[in-house]
Write a protein that holds these residues in place. Structure first.
Motif, mmCIF file in Angstrom:
data_model
loop_
_atom_site.group_PDB
_atom_site.id
_atom_site.type_symbol
_atom_site.label_atom_id
_atom_site.label_comp_id
_atom_site.label_asym_id
_atom_site.label_seq_id
_atom_site.Cartn_x
_atom_site.Cartn_y
_atom_site.Cartn_z
ATOM 1 N N ILE A 1 0.838 -1.079 0.009
ATOM 2 C CA ILE A 1 -0.156 -0.009 -0.080
ATOM 3 C C ILE A 1 0.902 1.201 0.181
ATOM 4 O O ILE A 1 0.869 2.256 -0.745
ATOM 5 C CB ILE A 1 -0.950 -0.181 1.091
ATOM 6 N N ASN B 1 0.295 1.836 -3.655
ATOM 7 C CA ASN B 1 -1.270 1.412 -3.294
ATOM 8 C C ASN B 1 -1.725 0.144 -3.685
ATOM 9 O O ASN B 1 -2.794 -0.008 -4.155
ATOM 10 C CB ASN B 1 -1.983 2.606 -3.896
ATOM 11 N N GLY B 2 -0.606 -0.912 -3.639
ATOM 12 C CA GLY B 2 -1.006 -2.240 -3.848
ATOM 13 C C GLY B 2 -1.998 -3.094 -2.976
ATOM 14 O O GLY B 2 -2.359 -2.401 -1.870
ATOM 15 N N PRO B 3 -2.123 -4.179 -3.117
ATOM 16 C CA PRO B 3 -2.794 -5.148 -2.103
ATOM 17 C C PRO B 3 -2.200 -5.140 -0.639
ATOM 18 O O PRO B 3 -0.862 -5.176 -0.536
ATOM 19 C CB PRO B 3 -3.028 -6.400 -2.705
ATOM 20 N N LEU C 1 -6.192 -8.361 2.022
ATOM 21 C CA LEU C 1 -6.794 -8.736 0.736
ATOM 22 C C LEU C 1 -6.026 -10.012 -0.073
ATOM 23 O O LEU C 1 -6.684 -10.763 -0.495
ATOM 24 C CB LEU C 1 -6.324 -7.560 -0.256
#
Lengths: 447, 226
Positions: free
Chosen positions: A75, A79-81, A85
């Motif tokens: 993140i 801004n990834g998982p 998630l």
């Protein structure tokens, strides 16, 4: 018994899961490989492998720990998982891996950490070594989960996807709501004509539209969908998805750029749909790794302002649609929607009717669409223009207007325009054109 | 066979874990009717829009009474993202009941799951008044009763279980009755023409029904059903 190695597994172990170097996609505009064989998604492979419950549990623990080790680092990076998630994805991976019959039992065993019967054998759709490998790819290489399992759940469909094909986004699901709720409910006759999905990718929009047309069609006159894509991988994957849903007689996949493969249906399309590339080129490098490093740039990069392809679509769509037709294009958001509406107002006056901006489920103004015009149907009648006379010509509510060789007769709120041998009829009240047409024709012959 | 030994208990666990994301709370509902900690929505008698009709609405009609929220994407969304932000939250405006779904893999399916959950929550939380004098069980309740209930008629059809979508209609009617008799299983069983044991077994067959009944009984100082 399988020997489980928790480290040192090279990716060469899993032949089915070639990692394509992202750089390849940079050249995808120029590659011209013809024979692309679509990969079989994990959930469709035969359950011809097995592992003991204890081996599976060991893998699951390892995979869960790997997911948890990510924390919020992705993140913060792009801004990834996050771990939550990724662990949800791990559950989905298990769902696809384990044969259906015992899935629920095994999944709850893994969740509860129950240690009974560790030697019981579990049927799997891929060897466990491969699962170590692909979960590593997911976490360490940021390979999209959908490429790992080879499918994406989209609306009520499960679509095969693989490297080289854009993964359909949840936002795009709304396009089908527009097709059903806006287009087909207001103008049901559109369900019987040709539709097009431009840049179809996995075939998601085309397949869901074909199913919507079948639901709304009256009688056996069901419409057809033509899906186009420039990428040979997309054409192959879309074709296989179409076949899997048994729609090969309804959806035709054609290779080519935007409107190019659609010359034969020019002016005949009831609806044009597209999720074209719309990300501004400058934003590509900042995309989360799953997208920027793995998905086809061809399907993402929309030029400097992101609107290159959208403008091309706007320029071409008016001549492709038949009168009263519908279109919906996905955009990058409010800014692009407003820009395109302005462009249409300034550069294309008179070419489009009521433009509509529709938000996605997150409230972002995402789609630009032209509302359909109900009851707009084109009839071919042998009717000499000058001799046409309306049976109600003595009625005050009837107006006959002639200009530039075009005759328009208004009957109450109905408009008939005559041009050569074609009549366009806009029917706004229940009076049916089919009952009018023979009368008009008779009068024309009488004269 | 090991798998057989793992049997239905695991199914139950899964059902339970799925209900973890059920949220039932009121954001200023128009007619709150708190009952010793058990949150309850009751239809006012002057309101013709009887709450009983919520569950008979078609999906589209029930959806129209709801505010659909999805978890706001941070950033531009669309092609930029691969985050499976497909979670759906439905707020039923007439009652303020909220149902959400996150674990399905598509937005569309999460919407369907959230709607199914909303129906269950409405059945569990919205109470309709029941007249105990001249009580006769409504057809939707007869459907979920076992064969040996004396009220069942030949046209009541086979008994339907918790996995049947029609079960929640019967469950709502059953809860209405149990609330009307202040949680007494034996009183309710008498009115339904069945033994107390048979009614207990029916209540225990569904987790959410069982919990709702026990919450009511706890609020009345009664022992929980086991």
């Amino acid at each position: 018994m399988l020997k489980l190695r928790s480290s040192g597994l090279s990716c060469g172990v899993c032949a089915n899961f070639r990692i394509t170097i992202p750089r390849c996609y940079m050249n995808s505009k120029t590659t011209s490989s013809i024979d692309v064989k679509p990969k079989v998604p994990l959930y469709l492979r035969p359950p011809s492998f097995s592992a003991s419950l204890s081996e599976l549990t060991k893998w699951h623990k390892w995979a869960k720990n790997l997911a948890s080790s990510v924390g919020s680092s992705f993140i913060n990076l792009d801004n990834g998982p996050d771990s939550t998630l990724l662990r949800r994805e791990l559950n989905w991976l298990l769902q696809d891996l384990i044969e259906l019959q015992h899935r629920l039992v095994i999944l709850s065993r893994l969740e509860s950490g129950n240690n009974e019967n560790p030697d019981v054998s579990v049927a799997l759709r891929a060897p466990l070594e491969e699962m170590y490998c692909v979960w590593r790819q997911r976490i360490e290489k940021r390979r999209p989960f959908q490429y790992v399992v080879g499918c994406e759940h989209w609306r009520d469909l499960v679509l095969s996807v693989q490297e080289g094909v854009l993964i359909p986004r949840p936002e795009t699901e709304v396009i089908i709501d527009l097709v059903e709720g806006v287009a087909l409910n207001n103008a049901p006759e559109l369900a019987q004509s040709f539709w097009a999905d431009l840049g179809t990718g996995s075939g998601a929009i085309a397949i869901a539209t074909a199913r919507a047309l079948a639901t709304h069609a009256r009688g056996d006159a069901c419409g057809r969908v033509i899906a186009t894509d420039l990428s040979p991988v997309a054409v192959a994957v879309a074709t296989s998805n179409v076949q899997r849903y048994g729609l090969q007689d309804v959806v035709e996949v054609r290779k080519g750029s935007w409107f190019e493969p659609l010359k034969d249906v020019q002016g005949k399309l009831a609806g044009v749909l597209s999720n074209p590339p719309y990300i501004p080129s400058g934003d590509i490098s900042g995309l989360q790794a799953e997208v920027g490093q793995h998905e086809p740039i061809l399907a993402l990069d929309g030029g400097i302002s992101g609107t290159n392809d959208l403008l091309h679509l706007i320029d071409g769509v008016a001549s492709m649609l038949k009168p009263g037709g519908f279109f919906a294009f996905e955009t990058n958001g409010e800014q692009q929607c407003k820009f395109l509406v302005e462009y249409i107002e300034n550069e294309k006056p008179g070419s489009f009717r009521d433009m509509n901006i529709v938000s996605d489920f997150a409230g972002i103004q995402r789609f630009l669409s032209q509302l359909p015009q109900p009851g707009m149907e084109v009839y071919n009648l042998k009717l000499p223009i000058k001799s046409a006379r309306c049976p109600w010509s003595n009625n005050d509510e009837v107006h006959v207007v002639e200009y530039e060789g075009l005759t328009s007769i208004t009957v109450r709120r109905e408009i008939f325009s005559f041009k050569l041998s074609t009549i366009s009829c806009r029917r706004l009240n229940p009076l049916s054109f089919s009952t009018l047409a023979p009368v008009l024709q008779t009068r024309a012959e009488d004269d | 066979m090991a798998t057989a030994a793992m049997g239905g208990g695991f199914m139950n666990q899964i059902m339970r874990s799925n209900t973890v994301s059920l949220v039932g709370k009121a954001a200023a509902p128009p007619w709150p009717w708190p009952l010793k900690g058990f949150q309850l929505y009751c239809c006012s008698n002057t309101n013709n829009n009887n709450s009983n009709t919520y569950l008979t609405l078609k999906d589209e009609e029930l959806m129209r009474q709801c505010e659909l929220n999805t978890f706001k994407a941070s950033g531009p969304g669309g092609q930029h993202r691969n985050k499976r932000e497909s979670a759906v939250r439905l707020k039923h405006l007439p009652t303020g009941i909220i149902a959400q779904a996150v674990e399905d893999r598509s937005q569309h399916m999460n919407r369907a799951s959230a709607l199914a959950r909303l129906r269950t929550l409405i059945a569990l939380k919205v109470r309709n008044p029941v007249s105990l004098e001249s009580y006769s069980p409504p057809p939707e309740l007869l459907q979920i009763l076992p064969r040996n209930s004396t009220h069942r008629r030949s046209d009541s059809g086979p008994q339907i279980g918790p996995n049947n979508p029609k079960f929640i209609l019967g469950m709502q009617a059953l809860l209405d009755l149990i609330f009307a008799v202040d949680g007494s299983i034996s009183d309710a069983a008498k009115l339904l023409g069945m033994s107390t044991g048979a009614l207990s077994r029916l209540i225990l067959s569904d987790d959410s029904l069982w919990k709702a009944v026990n919450k009511l009984r706890a609020s009345k100082g009664m022992k929980p059903l086991k």
